[in-house]
Design a protein around this motif. Structure first.
Motif, PDB file in Angstrom:
ATOM      1  N   ILE A 242       0.837  -1.208   0.000  1.00 54.81           N
ATOM      2  CA  ILE A 242       0.000   0.000   0.000  1.00 54.81           C
ATOM      3  C   ILE A 242       0.869   1.254   0.000  1.00 54.81           C
ATOM      4  CG2 ILE A 242      -1.681   1.305   1.353  1.00 54.81           C
ATOM      5  CD1 ILE A 242      -2.772  -1.366   2.353  1.00 54.81           C
ATOM      6  N   ARG A 243       1.992   1.194   0.703  1.00 57.62           N
ATOM      7  CA  ARG A 243       2.882   2.351   0.789  1.00 57.62           C
ATOM      8  C   ARG A 243       3.314   2.823  -0.610  1.00 57.62           C
ATOM      9  NH1 ARG A 243       6.635   0.148   3.618  1.00 57.62           N
ATOM     10  NH2 ARG A 243       6.047   0.815   5.709  1.00 57.62           N
ATOM     11  N   GLN A 244       3.471   1.882  -1.523  1.00 56.22           N
ATOM     12  CA  GLN A 244       3.935   2.246  -2.874  1.00 56.22           C
ATOM     13  C   GLN A 244       2.907   3.066  -3.661  1.00 56.22           C
ATOM     14  OE1 GLN A 244       5.307  -1.256  -5.006  1.00 56.22           O
ATOM     15  NE2 GLN A 244       6.080  -2.192  -3.115  1.00 56.22           N
ATOM     16  N   TYR A 245       1.637   2.918  -3.325  1.00 60.34           N
ATOM     17  CA  TYR A 245       0.582   3.574  -4.115  1.00 60.34           C
ATOM     18  C   TYR A 245      -0.173   4.649  -3.328  1.00 60.34           C
ATOM     19  CZ  TYR A 245       1.425  -0.677  -6.788  1.00 60.34           C
ATOM     20  OH  TYR A 245       2.022  -1.687  -7.488  1.00 60.34           O
ATOM     21  N   ALA A 246       0.199   4.834  -2.077  1.00 63.58           N
ATOM     22  CA  ALA A 246      -0.540   5.795  -1.245  1.00 63.58           C
ATOM     23  C   ALA A 246      -0.212   7.232  -1.646  1.00 63.58           C
ATOM     24  CB  ALA A 246      -0.193   5.587   0.228  1.00 63.58           C
ATOM     25  N   ASP A 247      -1.265   8.079  -1.637  1.00 58.01           N
ATOM     26  CA  ASP A 247      -1.023   9.499  -1.902  1.00 58.01           C
ATOM     27  C   ASP A 247      -0.406  10.123  -0.655  1.00 58.01           C
ATOM     28  OD1 ASP A 247      -3.091  10.265  -0.023  1.00 58.01           O
ATOM     29  OD2 ASP A 247      -4.558   9.756  -1.578  1.00 58.01           O
ATOM     30  N   PRO A 248       0.149  11.346  -0.735  1.00 58.08           N
ATOM     31  CA  PRO A 248       0.843  11.960   0.406  1.00 58.08           C
ATOM     32  C   PRO A 248      -0.002  12.027   1.668  1.00 58.08           C
ATOM     33  CG  PRO A 248       1.302  13.179  -1.589  1.00 58.08           C
ATOM     34  CD  PRO A 248       0.261  12.163  -1.963  1.00 58.08           C
ATOM     35  N   GLU A 249      -1.286  12.261   1.538  1.00 55.18           N
ATOM     36  CA  GLU A 249      -2.128  12.367   2.728  1.00 55.18           C
ATOM     37  C   GLU A 249      -2.280  11.022   3.430  1.00 55.18           C
ATOM     38  OE1 GLU A 249      -6.627  13.806   4.006  1.00 55.18           O
ATOM     39  OE2 GLU A 249      -5.896  14.156   1.968  1.00 55.18           O
ATOM     40  N   ALA A 250      -2.443   9.968   2.611  1.00 55.58           N
ATOM     41  CA  ALA A 250      -2.617   8.632   3.194  1.00 55.58           C
ATOM     42  C   ALA A 250      -1.298   8.006   3.627  1.00 55.58           C
ATOM     43  CB  ALA A 250      -3.317   7.709   2.189  1.00 55.58           C
ATOM     44  N   TYR A 251      -0.200   8.473   3.024  1.00 54.31           N
ATOM     45  CA  TYR A 251       1.106   7.864   3.286  1.00 54.31           C
ATOM     46  C   TYR A 251       1.472   7.935   4.772  1.00 54.31           C
ATOM     47  CZ  TYR A 251       5.988   6.590   2.554  1.00 54.31           C
ATOM     48  OH  TYR A 251       7.204   5.958   2.608  1.00 54.31           O
ATOM     49  N   THR A 252       1.187   9.082   5.401  1.00 53.82           N
ATOM     50  CA  THR A 252       1.511   9.248   6.822  1.00 53.82           C
ATOM     51  C   THR A 252       0.791   8.208   7.672  1.00 53.82           C
ATOM     52  OG1 THR A 252       1.828  11.618   6.514  1.00 53.82           O
ATOM     53  CG2 THR A 252       1.480  10.839   8.770  1.00 53.82           C
ATOM     54  N   HIS A 253      -0.469   7.957   7.355  1.00 58.11           N
ATOM     55  CA  HIS A 253      -1.237   6.964   8.123  1.00 58.11           C
ATOM     56  C   HIS A 253      -0.697   5.549   7.882  1.00 58.11           C
ATOM     57  CE1 HIS A 253      -4.093  10.021   9.257  1.00 58.11           C
ATOM     58  NE2 HIS A 253      -4.297  10.349   7.968  1.00 58.11           N
ATOM     59  N   VAL A 254      -0.284   5.276   6.636  1.00 56.23           N
ATOM     60  CA  VAL A 254       0.279   3.964   6.330  1.00 56.23           C
ATOM     61  C   VAL A 254       1.581   3.753   7.106  1.00 56.23           C
ATOM     62  CG1 VAL A 254       1.278   2.509   4.523  1.00 56.23           C
ATOM     63  CG2 VAL A 254      -0.790   3.833   4.060  1.00 56.23           C
ATOM     64  N   GLU A 255       2.404   4.818   7.158  1.00 51.97           N
ATOM     65  CA  GLU A 255       3.667   4.718   7.894  1.00 51.97           C
ATOM     66  C   GLU A 255       3.419   4.466   9.379  1.00 51.97           C
ATOM     67  OE1 GLU A 255       7.275   5.103   7.039  1.00 51.97           O
ATOM     68  OE2 GLU A 255       6.132   4.133   5.441  1.00 51.97           O
ATOM     69  N   THR A 256       2.425   5.165   9.928  1.00 51.67           N
ATOM     70  CA  THR A 256       2.096   4.962  11.344  1.00 51.67           C
ATOM     71  C   THR A 256       1.647   3.531  11.595  1.00 51.67           C
ATOM     72  OG1 THR A 256       1.449   7.278  11.592  1.00 51.67           O
ATOM     73  CG2 THR A 256       0.640   5.731  13.250  1.00 51.67           C
ATOM     74  N   ALA A 257       0.787   3.005  10.710  1.00 52.56           N
ATOM     75  CA  ALA A 257       0.321   1.617  10.851  1.00 52.56           C
ATOM     76  C   ALA A 257       1.470   0.633  10.712  1.00 52.56           C
ATOM     77  CB  ALA A 257      -0.763   1.330   9.816  1.00 52.56           C
ATOM     78  N   ALA A 258       2.382   0.927   9.768  1.00 58.83           N
ATOM     79  CA  ALA A 258       3.530   0.032   9.563  1.00 58.83           C
ATOM     80  C   ALA A 258       4.448   0.026  10.770  1.00 58.83           C
ATOM     81  CB  ALA A 258       4.294   0.446   8.305  1.00 58.83           C
ATOM     82  N   ASP A 259       4.676   1.212  11.361  1.00 62.68           N
ATOM     83  CA  ASP A 259       5.536   1.293  12.545  1.00 62.68           C
ATOM     84  C   ASP A 259       4.957   0.489  13.697  1.00 62.68           C
ATOM     85  OD1 ASP A 259       7.315   2.892  11.199  1.00 62.68           O
ATOM     86  OD2 ASP A 259       6.562   4.775  12.040  1.00 62.68           O
ATOM     87  N   HIS A 260       3.661   0.653  13.921  1.00 58.54           N
ATOM     88  CA  HIS A 260       3.023  -0.086  15.016  1.00 58.54           C
ATOM     89  C   HIS A 260       3.020  -1.590  14.739  1.00 58.54           C
ATOM     90  CE1 HIS A 260       1.622   3.057  17.738  1.00 58.54           C
ATOM     91  NE2 HIS A 260       1.366   3.806  16.666  1.00 58.54           N
TER      92      HIS A 260
END
Length: 431
Positions: A242-260
């Motif tokens: 998902i990180r590869q296709y996420a737009d800038p707004e969604a990317y931050t949320h994906v990163e947070t989910a990935a970190d957790h």
């Protein structure tokens, strides 16, 4: 002067036995020590000298040891007096927590004591002349266990057995039983047996409870290993896509989910390793491991993970010792090296590693320049659920390390660093 001192050392304990009622009256080590006004270790050493000289005899009885002067006159060959002299009554008094009684050579009960009545529930009049197989379960009697036990005792001099035994009221208890053959002084023929029984029911129930808890932990371990961890790895992989296709707004949320998700994977890995220690400490296969190689790998990993920290090795990691361990040893040092940074309150954590080796052990000291460990926490910091300071962690990291190190026969402790910080010392036996 030395000969006079040795003679006095022997004469004093021997005089204690001369003051007893009869030649064969036994005394415990504690009773002799009290008479001599010395500690039990000193008394035992002096008594063993007399045993070596043939002046005394000794034997262990339960958790104690008794000593007595040999009886000069020949024992009578028949009758109850042969089995119940004064020394036997004294022996019973010395180990009041045990059931102690004498069997004849065929296994019939000849004496009975208060401990036996309390443990087995029979009055003396009910049990004298009965066969000792009365105390065994029907299954053991059918299997010939009573006869086998006295046969082995006659062959080997002494046997120890554990199993279920039956009381007068039909209830059962778990018993530890020692049967010792009594032999004739002249021809060495077996003339009977001393049987000592201890109620081990509480210990048995505790062991069964531990085994039950271990089985439950093994079930949880399998669940964590095959279900939860696999699912988290799938989530982590999907978040990567998902990180590869996420737009800038969604990317931050994906990163947070990935970190957790990565934190959860790390937590589950540590939990799985801890349960490996708790459930397989007796069955794990240990091997010879070069401690220096382990430390080098974990230092490389820590330096790559914590770029803000400085790790310094004092001395060399070559030839620091080979220890008997397994892959969990790396987990223990990874935990300690990570803690030294994660709980550090300085901008540039500095961690020093020092290895000291003596004839039998190797000690690894991991020192940091953090806030240190308050004295009131030094005794409890390795306990389960204890968190270091205000850490948001799970509180089982150092408990986990302690369990691993102790499984290898080692120790861990914490002390103050100079001028500030803490020093965690892991000591392991080397081969």
């Amino acid at each position: 002067m030395a000969d006079e001192s040795s003679s006095e050392d022997a004469d004093q304990p021997l005089a204690v036995f001369r003051r007893t009622e009869s030649a064969g009256t036994p005394l415990t080590t504690g009773e002799v020590a009290a008479e001599l006004a010395c500690d039990q270790r000193t008394a035992a050493a002096r008594l063993r000298t007399l045993v070596d000289e043939g002046a005394l005899r000794t034997k262990p009885v339960g958790s104690q040891r008794i000593w007595w002067r040999p009886v000069d006159q020949k024992r009578p060959s028949e009758g109850p007096a042969d089995f119940a002299p004064a020394q036997f009554q004294e022996l019973v008094r010395a180990v009041a927590d045990y059931a102690i009684f004498v069997l004849d050579r065929d296994g019939y009960i000849r004496t009975w004591n208060a401990g036996a009545k309390r443990l087995k529930g029979y009055d003396r009049s009910e049990v004298i002349g009965e066969h000792f197989s009365t105390f065994y379960t029907e299954e053991d009697r059918a299997a010939g266990r009573p006869a086998a036990n006295i046969r082995k005792a006659a062959e080997h001099g002494r046997i120890e057995d554990e199993g279920k035994r039956v009381r007068n009221d039909g209830s059962t208890f778990w018993a530890n039983v020692t049967i010792t053959a009594l032999r004739d002084d002249d021809d060495g023929d077996v003339r009977g047996f001393i049987k000592i029984t201890q109620d081990m029911t509480e210990r048995r129930e505790y062991e069964q409870q531990l085994e039950h808890e271990r089985e439950r932990l093994e079930f949880i371990n399998r669940l964590v290993r095959h279900n939860l961890l696999n699912s988290l790895n799938v989530v982590d992989a999907r978040l990567g896509l998902i990180r590869q296709y996420a737009d800038p707004e969604a990317y931050t949320h994906v990163e947070t989910a990935a970190d957790h998700t990565e934190e959860m994977i790390d937590l589950v890995e540590k939990l799985r390793a801890l349960m490996d220690v708790l459930t397989t400490s007796k069955d794990r296969e240990l091997e010879r491991i070069d401690l220096g190689d382990v430390l080098r790998r974990e230092l490389d990993r820590a330096e790559a993970t914590f770029e803000q920290a400085t790790y310094e090795v004092q001395g060399s990691l070559d030839d620091v010792g080979v220890v008997v361990a397994d892959e969990l040893l790396e987990e223990a040092f990874e935990n300690l090296l990570s803690n030294a940074v994660q709980h550090n309150d300085t901008e540039r954590p500095r961690i020093t590693i020092e290895v000291e080796r003596d004839a039998e052990t190797t000690t690894v000291r991991i020192a940091d320049n953090g806030p240190g460990v308050p004295n009131e926490m030094k005794e409890t910091i390795f306990q389960r659920g204890e968190k270091r300071f205000e850490s948001p962690g799970t509180g089982f990291g150092l408990y986990f390390v302690k369990e691993i190190v102790e499984a290898y026969g080692g120790t861990i402790d914490v002390s103050d660093n100079d001028p500030r910080g803490a020093v965690f010392s892991v000591t392991l036996p080397h081969v």
